[in-house]
Design a protein around this motif. Structure first.
Motif, PDB file in Angstrom:
ATOM      1  N   VAL A   8       0.811  -1.255  -0.033  1.00  0.00           N
ATOM      2  CA  VAL A   8       0.105  -0.016   0.010  1.00  0.00           C
ATOM      3  C   VAL A   8       0.946   1.306   0.025  1.00  0.00           C
ATOM      4  O   VAL A   8       1.655   1.512   0.995  1.00  0.00           O
ATOM      5  N   ASP A   9       0.832   1.977  -1.188  1.00  0.00           N
ATOM      6  CA  ASP A   9       1.706   3.089  -1.256  1.00  0.00           C
ATOM      7  C   ASP A   9       1.295   4.005  -2.542  1.00  0.00           C
ATOM      8  O   ASP A   9       0.853   3.501  -3.481  1.00  0.00           O
ATOM      9  N   ASP A  10       1.331   5.267  -2.240  1.00  0.00           N
ATOM     10  CA  ASP A  10       0.551   6.369  -3.128  1.00  0.00           C
ATOM     11  C   ASP A  10       1.670   6.499  -4.283  1.00  0.00           C
ATOM     12  O   ASP A  10       1.243   7.196  -5.392  1.00  0.00           O
ATOM     13  N   ARG A  42      -8.476  -1.458   1.749  1.00  0.00           N
ATOM     14  CA  ARG A  42      -9.541  -1.862   2.155  1.00  0.00           C
ATOM     15  C   ARG A  42     -10.485  -2.867   1.509  1.00  0.00           C
ATOM     16  O   ARG A  42     -10.835  -3.994   1.858  1.00  0.00           O
ATOM     17  N   ASN A  43     -10.438  -2.692   0.355  1.00  0.00           N
ATOM     18  CA  ASN A  43     -11.177  -3.328  -0.704  1.00  0.00           C
ATOM     19  C   ASN A  43     -10.289  -4.637  -0.704  1.00  0.00           C
ATOM     20  O   ASN A  43     -10.968  -5.940  -0.980  1.00  0.00           O
ATOM     21  N   LEU A  44      -8.927  -4.884  -1.011  1.00  0.00           N
ATOM     22  CA  LEU A  44      -8.080  -5.841  -1.193  1.00  0.00           C
ATOM     23  C   LEU A  44      -8.272  -6.976   0.200  1.00  0.00           C
ATOM     24  O   LEU A  44      -8.356  -8.053   0.155  1.00  0.00           O
ATOM     25  N   ASP A  70      -8.691  -1.980  10.232  1.00  0.00           N
ATOM     26  CA  ASP A  70      -8.821  -2.796   9.195  1.00  0.00           C
ATOM     27  C   ASP A  70      -7.948  -3.923   9.394  1.00  0.00           C
ATOM     28  O   ASP A  70      -8.264  -5.211   9.235  1.00  0.00           O
ATOM     29  N   ALA A  71      -6.657  -3.662   9.658  1.00  0.00           N
ATOM     30  CA  ALA A  71      -5.735  -4.752   9.666  1.00  0.00           C
ATOM     31  C   ALA A  71      -5.847  -5.753  10.893  1.00  0.00           C
ATOM     32  O   ALA A  71      -5.665  -6.897  10.426  1.00  0.00           O
TER      33      ALA A  71
END
Length: 260
Positions: A8-10, A42-44, A70-71
Motif C-alpha cells: 500500500v503506497d501512493d 480495504r477493498n483488497l 482494518d488490519a
C-alpha cells in the motif's frame, strides 16, 4: 510457509520497486494485491485472506494509520514503510513487526520479512497485536525526533536532513523544497502532507503556498503586508489569517532558543 501480502503506497515508484525486491528476494511472500490508497487496501483486505501489509504512512486522503483497525479485523500484520529516520523509530521499534525506511535497503527488507514470517508462523499467544500497532501509530504521530525525510525525485529518493530545508513552496499538486545549499527538489505531493510530517515547533505554514523553517528566519516586517525574509534572501509573504499564529510561533521559538 508462504504468506499473502499486499503493498500500500501512493507512489508508483515505491510500489513497483518494493514489488520487485520482494519477488527477487523473499520467495515466501506472495503479493496478492497492490493498492495506491487506504480505500483500495480495504477493498483488497475484504477480498483476500492477507497475512502481511507493507504499509506507507504519508498518503493523500487517509494515511497509513487509518488502516490499522482494518488490519486487526483481518488478522493481518503490518510492516510500516516510512520516510522517518532511525532515531524517530528506535523508541517504537519493539511495538511493530518492523519498518522499512525509504529508500528500501535489501538486507533490511529480508530481515523484516524473516521477522514477520517467524511471528506469523509461530502465532505467538498473549501478544495483543492491535495494542502494539496503536502504540506505534501514536508514537510515530508525535514525531518528536525526526531528523530526515525521504523525498521522491522521479528516479528514486533524496534522503534530506530537515535542518537543511529552508522553506517549501506549493506549485499546484507539487511541493518545491529549497535547501540551504541552494538545491531545489520538486516532489509530487501537496504541501499539506509535509505540514503534517514536519515538526511543528520548527516549521510553520505561513501561507497556502509556503512552509518556512524558523531556523532560517532573518527578519520580518509589515511594511507591505507581513513578509518574512529568510537567511538565503528569499522573501515569503505571510497571509493575513496566518499572521497571528506566525507571530506567536516566532515569539515561542525565540524564547526557546534563548533558553538553550
Amino acid at each position: 510457509m508462504t504468506h499473502n501480502a499486499i503493498i500500500v503506497d501512493d507512489e508508483e515508484f515505491a510500489r513497483s520497486s518494493l514489488y520487485f525486491l520482494l519477488q527477487e528476494n523473499c520467495e515466501n511472500i506472495n503479493i496478492s494485491g497492490i493498492a495506491k490508497s487506504v480505500a483500495e487496501a480495504r477493498n483488497l483486505l475484504s477480498q483476500h485472506p492477507i497475512d502481511l501489509i507493507f504499509l506507507d504512512i504519508a498518503m493523500p486522503g487517509e494515511n497509513g494509520f487509518e488502516l490499522i483497525k482494518d488490519a486487526k479485523e483481518s488478522n493481518a500484520h503490518v510492516i510500516f514503510i516510512t520516510a522517518y529516520d532511525q532515531y524517530a523509530l528506535k523508541a517504537i521499534k519493539a511495538n511493530a513487526l518492523d519498518y522499512l525506511l525509504k529508500p528500501i535497503d535489501i538486507d533490511e527488507l529480508k530481515l523484516a520479512v524473516e521477522k514477520a514470517n517467524d511471528y506469523i508462523s509461530l502465532k505467538k499467544n498473549g501478544l495483543d497485536r492491535n495494542d502494539n500497532l496503536q502504540n506505534l501509530a501514536q508514537q510515530l504521530h508525535e514525531r518528536t525526533e525526526i531528523r530526515k525525510i525521504s523525498l521522491p525525485n522521479g528516479q528514486g529518493y533524496s534522503l534530506t536532513s530537515i535542518s537543511d530545508i529552508v522553506h517549501i513552496a506549493a506549485d499546484s499538486n507539487y511541493s518545491i523544497f529549497y535547501l540551504v545549499n541552494g538545491e531545489r527538489i520538486t516532489v509530487s505531493k501537496v504541501l499539506k502532507e509535509y505540514e503534517e510530517i514536519l515538526p511543528e515547533n520548527q516549521f510553520i505554514r505561513v501561507h497556502k503556498s509556503s512552509i518556512i523553517n524558523l531556523d532560517y528566519v532573518s527578519e520580518y516586517n509589515s511594511k507591505n503586508g507581513l513578509e518574512v525574509t529568510l537567511k538565503n534572501g528569499d522573501r515569503i509573504a505571510v497571509s493575513r489569517r496566518r499572521a497571528s499564529d506566525f507571530l506567536e510561533k516566532v515569539k515561542s521559538y525565540t524564547s526557546f532558543e534563548s533558553e538553550k
